[in-house]
Design an enzyme around this catalytic site. Structure first.
Site, PDB file in Angstrom:
ATOM      1  N   LYS A 133      48.410 -86.582  30.082  1.00 51.97           N
ATOM      2  CA  LYS A 133      47.668 -85.429  29.536  1.00 51.97           C
ATOM      3  C   LYS A 133      46.717 -84.843  30.582  1.00 51.97           C
ATOM      4  O   LYS A 133      46.684 -83.632  30.792  1.00 51.97           O
ATOM      5  CB  LYS A 133      46.854 -85.876  28.312  1.00 51.97           C
ATOM      6  N   ASN A 134      45.958 -85.716  31.240  1.00 56.23           N
ATOM      7  CA  ASN A 134      44.927 -85.213  32.150  1.00 56.23           C
ATOM      8  C   ASN A 134      45.488 -84.652  33.453  1.00 56.23           C
ATOM      9  O   ASN A 134      44.750 -84.076  34.250  1.00 56.23           O
ATOM     10  CB  ASN A 134      43.903 -86.318  32.453  1.00 56.23           C
TER      11      ASN A 134
ATOM     12  N   CYS B  10      30.739 -82.202  22.998  1.00 57.83           N
ATOM     13  CA  CYS B  10      31.835 -83.158  22.946  1.00 57.83           C
ATOM     14  C   CYS B  10      31.280 -84.454  22.373  1.00 57.83           C
ATOM     15  O   CYS B  10      30.161 -84.834  22.701  1.00 57.83           O
ATOM     16  CB  CYS B  10      32.349 -83.364  24.360  1.00 57.83           C
TER      17      CYS B  10
ATOM     18  N   ARG C 222      28.400 -83.319  28.590  1.00 59.57           N
ATOM     19  CA  ARG C 222      29.398 -82.731  29.494  1.00 59.57           C
ATOM     20  C   ARG C 222      29.012 -81.339  30.005  1.00 59.57           C
ATOM     21  O   ARG C 222      29.651 -80.334  29.686  1.00 59.57           O
ATOM     22  CB  ARG C 222      30.767 -82.725  28.816  1.00 59.57           C
TER      23      ARG C 222
ATOM     24  N   ASP D  61      38.134 -93.994  30.237  1.00 53.94           N
ATOM     25  CA  ASP D  61      39.100 -93.706  29.162  1.00 53.94           C
ATOM     26  C   ASP D  61      39.799 -94.957  28.633  1.00 53.94           C
ATOM     27  O   ASP D  61      40.563 -94.878  27.678  1.00 53.94           O
ATOM     28  CB  ASP D  61      40.163 -92.702  29.658  1.00 53.94           C
TER      29      ASP D  61
ATOM     30  N   ARG E  64      45.395 -85.609  20.135  1.00 54.59           N
ATOM     31  CA  ARG E  64      45.110 -84.822  21.349  1.00 54.59           C
ATOM     32  C   ARG E  64      45.640 -85.526  22.599  1.00 54.59           C
ATOM     33  O   ARG E  64      45.921 -84.869  23.594  1.00 54.59           O
ATOM     34  CB  ARG E  64      43.594 -84.616  21.500  1.00 54.59           C
TER      35      ARG E  64
HETATM   36  C1  UD1 Z   1      38.043 -85.911  32.817  1.00 50.55           C
HETATM   37  C2  UD1 Z   1      39.091 -86.360  31.830  1.00 50.55           C
HETATM   38  C3  UD1 Z   1      38.501 -87.366  30.866  1.00 50.55           C
HETATM   39  C4  UD1 Z   1      37.860 -88.518  31.637  1.00 50.55           C
HETATM   40  C5  UD1 Z   1      36.888 -88.005  32.675  1.00 50.55           C
HETATM   41  C6  UD1 Z   1      36.328 -89.107  33.568  1.00 50.55           C
HETATM   42  C7  UD1 Z   1      40.531 -84.432  31.689  1.00 50.55           C
HETATM   43  C8  UD1 Z   1      41.067 -83.308  30.883  1.00 50.55           C
HETATM   44  N1  UD1 Z   1      39.588 -85.200  31.127  1.00 50.55           N
HETATM   45  O1  UD1 Z   1      37.024 -85.259  32.076  1.00 50.55           O
HETATM   46  O2  UD1 Z   1      39.551 -87.853  30.035  1.00 50.55           O
HETATM   47  O3  UD1 Z   1      37.178 -89.351  30.726  1.00 50.55           O
HETATM   48  O4  UD1 Z   1      37.525 -87.045  33.537  1.00 50.55           O
HETATM   49  O5  UD1 Z   1      37.355 -89.795  34.204  1.00 50.55           O
HETATM   50  O6  UD1 Z   1      40.962 -84.657  32.805  1.00 50.55           O
HETATM   51  N2  UD1 Z   1      29.353 -83.884  34.736  1.00 50.55           N
HETATM   52  C9  UD1 Z   1      28.176 -83.207  34.985  1.00 50.55           C
HETATM   53  N3  UD1 Z   1      28.257 -81.910  35.425  1.00 50.55           N
HETATM   54  C10 UD1 Z   1      29.455 -81.278  35.612  1.00 50.55           C
HETATM   55  C11 UD1 Z   1      30.660 -81.996  35.363  1.00 50.55           C
HETATM   56  C12 UD1 Z   1      30.565 -83.291  34.932  1.00 50.55           C
HETATM   57  O7  UD1 Z   1      27.088 -83.740  34.803  1.00 50.55           O
HETATM   58  O8  UD1 Z   1      29.465 -80.111  36.005  1.00 50.55           O
HETATM   59  C13 UD1 Z   1      29.265 -85.272  34.259  1.00 50.55           C
HETATM   60  C14 UD1 Z   1      29.851 -85.412  32.842  1.00 50.55           C
HETATM   61  O9  UD1 Z   1      28.922 -85.056  31.850  1.00 50.55           O
HETATM   62  C15 UD1 Z   1      30.207 -86.876  32.804  1.00 50.55           C
HETATM   63  C16 UD1 Z   1      30.626 -87.152  34.258  1.00 50.55           C
HETATM   64  O10 UD1 Z   1      30.093 -86.111  35.043  1.00 50.55           O
HETATM   65  O11 UD1 Z   1      29.077 -87.633  32.487  1.00 50.55           O
HETATM   66  C17 UD1 Z   1      32.126 -87.213  34.446  1.00 50.55           C
HETATM   67  O12 UD1 Z   1      32.693 -85.986  34.046  1.00 50.55           O
HETATM   68  P1  UD1 Z   1      34.043 -85.408  34.673  1.00 50.55           P
HETATM   69  O13 UD1 Z   1      34.512 -86.311  35.758  1.00 50.55           O
HETATM   70  O14 UD1 Z   1      33.799 -83.981  35.007  1.00 50.55           O
HETATM   71  O15 UD1 Z   1      35.017 -85.505  33.450  1.00 50.55           O
HETATM   72  P2  UD1 Z   1      35.935 -84.369  32.853  1.00 50.55           P
HETATM   73  O16 UD1 Z   1      36.606 -83.611  33.925  1.00 50.55           O
HETATM   74  O17 UD1 Z   1      35.186 -83.608  31.819  1.00 50.55           O
END
Ligand code: UD1
Length: 417
Positions: free
Chosen positions: A22-23, A116, A121, A304, A396
């Site tokens: 999925k990711n 979320c 996030r 995850d 999902r």
């Molecule tokens: C992706 C995955 C999700 C997985 C996560 C971490 C997808 C669709 N989803 O989510 O399943 O659990 O990676 O491996 O690929 N953060 C910030 N600022 C930002 C962006 C992120 O503070 O601009 C923080 C988030 O709140 C979180 C951490 O960074 O605490 C990790 O987030 P991120 O790696 O961005 O995860 P996703 O891409 O949302």
């Protein structure tokens, strides 16, 4: 309302082949906006999030058709489209359309993906990176409005190796004039898969799989056929469910190297997994030992798989400690696990799990995607029947999860109540 009715104490046995991740498929579908022509994607899982991303592409007048697990996307009639807030809020990964929109149209208006269950996030790393690339970015009434017509290659350091920010920024950069160097990027296999996909479409990206990516802007990207990597999180869920039910399960079409952290922790818990080039077999009979673990960016232990591992530890012989360092609110499933007899104490980002000799079936609700999978696993191992509600979360990320596990000997039915 649909629920899963799970008969407890079912031993899993047999063989199953993994579908696509999925990711990986979600950012790859978003990246199709950048390509001129036709994209044929294989190994695409039938998930509600994939349907959501398909709707987004169709709003940009791309044509999308499916044949089994193959998706054919044509960008022939592509033009800017309006994205409804409701659709964008329904899936967090919708934000991945931002980078491709800037790369394709030079402008974008993206409704913020919203909150979320597993954490706040924020998008600050995405926004900071887009601004560094030279995009004008404003937030208005829950939308991110940006103008990328003057973007140029530059050097960008990510404050944290965010998966989504790395993907969004790389997608924005592949057609941006000049060279962009990204440091401290995410190295998750799904990020690597997106970069490999873009490279096969003609993008110039070096350093794939390391923490520094060098992207040289190209004028256009071309048609391609691509196979999405198998889903390591689904693989992890199956391995842990098999171990917990003292089962014997072989997973094929898996990339074992994507699961090193999980396999190391399973070994520490006394669970042996046999590995071959593209298959993994778990055959567990004995006790499960306690384990301490901390979730970290790849190649660390994946957040995850944390809830599913916690379920296993709830029946381990001893006390385990989990530290969730990625998402601040990823322990919501604990309340539901406690209803099944688990002994779990949560203090901030730390959970202390005192293993008990068994779990009891109960009426529980999925709180989020992976937490839902963790509860389903608990139901398969518990004494008595479990009714699991709120399963839209599970759909999902798992394609017909009840069929997947029934094929391995579980007794799970999707029923209307
Ligand atoms: C992706 C995955 C999700 C997985 C996560 C971490 C997808 C669709 N989803 O989510 O399943 O659990 O990676 O491996 O690929 N953060 C910030 N600022 C930002 C962006 C992120 O503070 O601009 C923080 C988030 O709140 C979180 C951490 O960074 O605490 C990790 O987030 P991120 O790696 O961005 O995860 P996703 O891409 O949302």
């Amino acid at each position: 309302m649909e629920v899963l009715r799970i008969a407890g104490q079912q031993r899993l046995e047999g063989e199953t082949s993994l579908g696509g991740a999925k990711n990986a498929v979600l950012p790859i579908m978003a990246a199709c906006l950048l390509i001129d022509g036709e994209i044929i994607l294989h190994n695409v899982p039938a998930l509600t999030d994939v349907l959501g991303m398909r709707r987004i592409l169709e709003l940009f007048h791309c044509s999308v058709s499916t044949d089994s697990d193959t998706l054919v996307i044509s960008t022939k009639g592509i033009c800017p489209g309006e994205l409804p807030d409701e659709l964008m809020k329904s899936m967090r990964a919708s934000n991945l359309i931002w980078g491709p929109c800037l790369g394709r149209f030079g402008k974008s208006d993206i409704p913020l993906p919203g909150g979320c269950p597993i954490g706040v996030r924020p998008m600050d790393i995405h926004i900071k990176g887009m601004k560094a690339l030279g995009a004008m970015v404003e937030e208005h009434h829950g939308h991110i409005i940006s103008d990328g017509r003057h973007m140029r290659g530059t050097e960008i350091y990510l404050d944290f190796p965010s998966v989504g920010a790395t993907e969004n920024l790389v997608m924005a950069a592949v057609k941006t004039p000049g060279v962009t160097v990204f440091r401290n990027v995410a190295k998750e296999p799904e990020v690597v898969d997106l970069c490999c996909f873009l490279k096969e479409a003609g993008a110039k990206i070096n350093g794939i799989g390391t923490d520094t990516l060098r992207v040289e802007g190209v004028k256009s990207l071309h048609s391609l056929e691509y196979t999405v990597i198998p889903d390591r999180i689904v693989a992890g869920t199956i391995l842990l469910a098999a171990a917990m039910t003292r089962g014997d399960v072989t997973i094929t079409n898996v990339i074992p190297e994507h699961l090193e952290a999980l396999l190391a922790k399973m070994a520490e818990a006394g669970i042996t997994v046999e590995r071959e080039h593209s298959s993994l077999r778990v055959h567990h009979v004995g006790a499960i030992g306690p384990v301490d673990l901390k979730t970290l960016p790849y190649p660390g232990f994946p957040t995850d798989i944390q809830p599913q591992f916690m379920t296993v530890l709830s029946v381990a012989q001893g006390t385990s400690v989990i530290c969730e360092s990625i998402f601040e609110n990823r322990y919501q499933h604990c309340d539901e696990l406690r209803r099944m007899g688990a002994d779990i104490k949560v203090d901030g980002r730390t959970a202390i799990i005192q293993g008990s000799d068994h779990l009891d079936g109960a009426m529980v609700d999925a709180t989020d995607l992976r937490g839902g999978a963790a509860l389903l696993m608990a139901g398969m191992a518990a004494h008595g029947e479990t009714l699991l509600g709120n399963i839209c979360h599970i759909d999902r990320g798992y394609c017909h999860i009840e069929k997947l596990f029934c094929h391995l000997g579980a007794d799970i039915r999707r029923v209307l109540v």
